[in-house]
Design a protein around this motif. Sequence first.
Motif, PDB file in Angstrom:
ATOM      1  N   THR A 106       5.490   6.932   1.623  1.00  0.00           N
ATOM      2  CA  THR A 106       6.063   5.682   2.109  1.00  0.00           C
ATOM      3  C   THR A 106       5.261   4.505   1.583  1.00  0.00           C
ATOM      4  OG1 THR A 106       4.740   5.846   4.147  1.00  0.00           O
ATOM      5  CG2 THR A 106       7.011   6.695   4.209  1.00  0.00           C
ATOM      6  N   VAL A 107       5.955   3.382   1.420  1.00  0.00           N
ATOM      7  CA  VAL A 107       5.339   2.136   0.975  1.00  0.00           C
ATOM      8  C   VAL A 107       5.197   1.217   2.184  1.00  0.00           C
ATOM      9  CG1 VAL A 107       5.550   0.117  -0.516  1.00  0.00           C
ATOM     10  CG2 VAL A 107       6.319   2.352  -1.331  1.00  0.00           C
ATOM     11  N   GLU A 108       3.995   0.738   2.421  1.00  0.00           N
ATOM     12  CA  GLU A 108       3.757  -0.208   3.503  1.00  0.00           C
ATOM     13  C   GLU A 108       3.643  -1.608   2.907  1.00  0.00           C
ATOM     14  OE1 GLU A 108       0.421  -1.263   6.950  1.00  0.00           O
ATOM     15  OE2 GLU A 108       0.254   0.579   5.771  1.00  0.00           O
ATOM     16  N   LEU A 109       4.528  -2.496   3.337  1.00  0.00           N
ATOM     17  CA  LEU A 109       4.552  -3.869   2.839  1.00  0.00           C
ATOM     18  C   LEU A 109       4.079  -4.814   3.944  1.00  0.00           C
ATOM     19  CD1 LEU A 109       7.988  -3.829   0.980  1.00  0.00           C
ATOM     20  CD2 LEU A 109       5.722  -3.807  -0.072  1.00  0.00           C
ATOM     21  N   GLN A 155       0.874  -1.183   0.000  1.00  0.00           N
ATOM     22  CA  GLN A 155       0.000   0.000   0.000  1.00  0.00           C
ATOM     23  C   GLN A 155       0.907   1.228   0.000  1.00  0.00           C
ATOM     24  OE1 GLN A 155      -3.403  -0.067   2.830  1.00  0.00           O
ATOM     25  NE2 GLN A 155      -2.648  -2.076   3.450  1.00  0.00           N
ATOM     26  N   TYR A 156       0.458   2.281  -0.678  1.00  0.00           N
ATOM     27  CA  TYR A 156       1.259   3.502  -0.746  1.00  0.00           C
ATOM     28  C   TYR A 156       0.532   4.628  -0.021  1.00  0.00           C
ATOM     29  CZ  TYR A 156       4.384   7.084  -2.536  1.00  0.00           C
ATOM     30  OH  TYR A 156       5.302   8.109  -2.635  1.00  0.00           O
ATOM     31  N   HIS A 157       1.271   5.302   0.878  1.00  0.00           N
ATOM     32  CA  HIS A 157       0.723   6.439   1.627  1.00  0.00           C
ATOM     33  C   HIS A 157       1.307   7.715   1.020  1.00  0.00           C
ATOM     34  CE1 HIS A 157      -0.890   3.622   4.561  1.00  0.00           C
ATOM     35  NE2 HIS A 157       0.303   3.041   4.622  1.00  0.00           N
ATOM     36  N   TYR A 211      -0.184  -3.728  -6.689  1.00  0.00           N
ATOM     37  CA  TYR A 211       0.970  -2.856  -6.888  1.00  0.00           C
ATOM     38  C   TYR A 211       0.660  -1.712  -7.858  1.00  0.00           C
ATOM     39  CZ  TYR A 211       4.295  -5.760  -4.330  1.00  0.00           C
ATOM     40  OH  TYR A 211       4.974  -6.420  -3.339  1.00  0.00           O
ATOM     41  N   GLY A 212      -0.425  -1.824  -8.619  1.00  0.00           N
ATOM     42  CA  GLY A 212      -0.748  -0.774  -9.585  1.00  0.00           C
ATOM     43  C   GLY A 212      -0.891   0.599  -8.959  1.00  0.00           C
ATOM     44  N   PRO A 213      -1.787   0.783  -7.951  1.00  0.00           N
ATOM     45  CA  PRO A 213      -1.915   2.103  -7.318  1.00  0.00           C
ATOM     46  C   PRO A 213      -0.634   2.558  -6.636  1.00  0.00           C
ATOM     47  CG  PRO A 213      -3.798   0.696  -6.789  1.00  0.00           C
ATOM     48  CD  PRO A 213      -2.787  -0.172  -7.456  1.00  0.00           C
ATOM     49  N   VAL A 214       0.135   1.603  -6.126  1.00  0.00           N
ATOM     50  CA  VAL A 214       1.395   1.961  -5.469  1.00  0.00           C
ATOM     51  C   VAL A 214       2.348   2.595  -6.472  1.00  0.00           C
ATOM     52  CG1 VAL A 214       3.402   1.067  -4.237  1.00  0.00           C
ATOM     53  CG2 VAL A 214       1.124   0.142  -3.749  1.00  0.00           C
ATOM     54  N   LEU A 215       2.480   1.971  -7.634  1.00  0.00           N
ATOM     55  CA  LEU A 215       3.381   2.501  -8.660  1.00  0.00           C
ATOM     56  C   LEU A 215       2.897   3.836  -9.206  1.00  0.00           C
ATOM     57  CD1 LEU A 215       4.661  -0.266  -8.384  1.00  0.00           C
ATOM     58  CD2 LEU A 215       4.812  -0.392 -10.864  1.00  0.00           C
TER      59      LEU A 215
END
Length: 338
Positions: A95-98, A88-90, A155-159
């Motif tokens: 920051t990326v939350e894995l 998830q991307y904030h 991962y789409g929205p994260v990228l």
Amino acid sequence: MAVIDVRVFAGAEQVGRGMSPADAVRLAAEVDGFAWIAVRAPDAGELVALMDLLKLHPLAVRDCLRDHQRPKLSDYGADLFLVMQAAQYHDDTETVELDEVDVFAGDRYVVTVAEDAESVDLDTLGEKLGAHPEIVSRGSHAVVWTMFEHVVTGYGPVLEGVENDIDEIEDQLFGDDAGVSRRIFALQREVIDLQHATAPLVGIFDRLTDVEKVLSGRPDSPAFRDLGERSRHLADRIDGFRQTLGSALSVHSTLVEQQNNAAMRSMTEASLQQGEQVKKVSSWAAILFAPTLVGTIYGMNFVHMPELQWSFGYPLALALMAATSVTLYLVFKSKDWL
């Protein structure tokens, strides 16, 4: 251990839901299907209980108890153990939350383990399985494939979020914001974490495809091939992000160096100009000092000064002052001090 959901599938349909894991295993055996058990944050004792119930491989259980594993696929004969990182991307903190997601898969069972219940939307996964009975008919590996597709899609929205921030950094590079280098470093660290989470996905997909062919004897479908292409595109895109951020950092370093050089050049030019002014002031001070010295000597009013009684004393004094001043002026002028 929090059992989030339990479902039983037979053929291409869901035939049971909401029972205990033990009852689900018994029903799966009766209907010649498989049980899907979703749990959240189990401890060692709870995983051992599941291992006894489902005959999970001890090495897979040991790996599940380890934190912060990179994605991988372990093959224990007919049993599989899959590790993935849901992301998830904030955007507010960039920051990326894995969140680690582990999957045990055997002939009659699938167990999905997640630290965070929100990292895996079980209802969405259930809807995908219900919409594609041809996938469910493949058995327990249907959940494995669906989970893999769910994580890759996530991962789409994260990228998109990372790419948007990179675009902002590129616009910010040529401004006067001194904090852009810190922003590049921070985002580069998040991209490196993303790369660690996604780079193994291509290899995992290839191995899953090989296992599927061996177990089912069926070639991979166009949908599976598309998933493989998406995994490769994902890894390539993140690698491109890392290279772009590295280039941005190099450009910023060059711009900062150019600004420092310009500042040093300006200081040097100012110092040179100041030196020229000092030369001029010193030259005129020396020129004016000569007549001042002569006038001071003859202005001391001593009684015994022969020149004071000499008729040529005054003209000579004036001539001496003028000659000294002109001589000094010509000397300084020849040296470009004036």
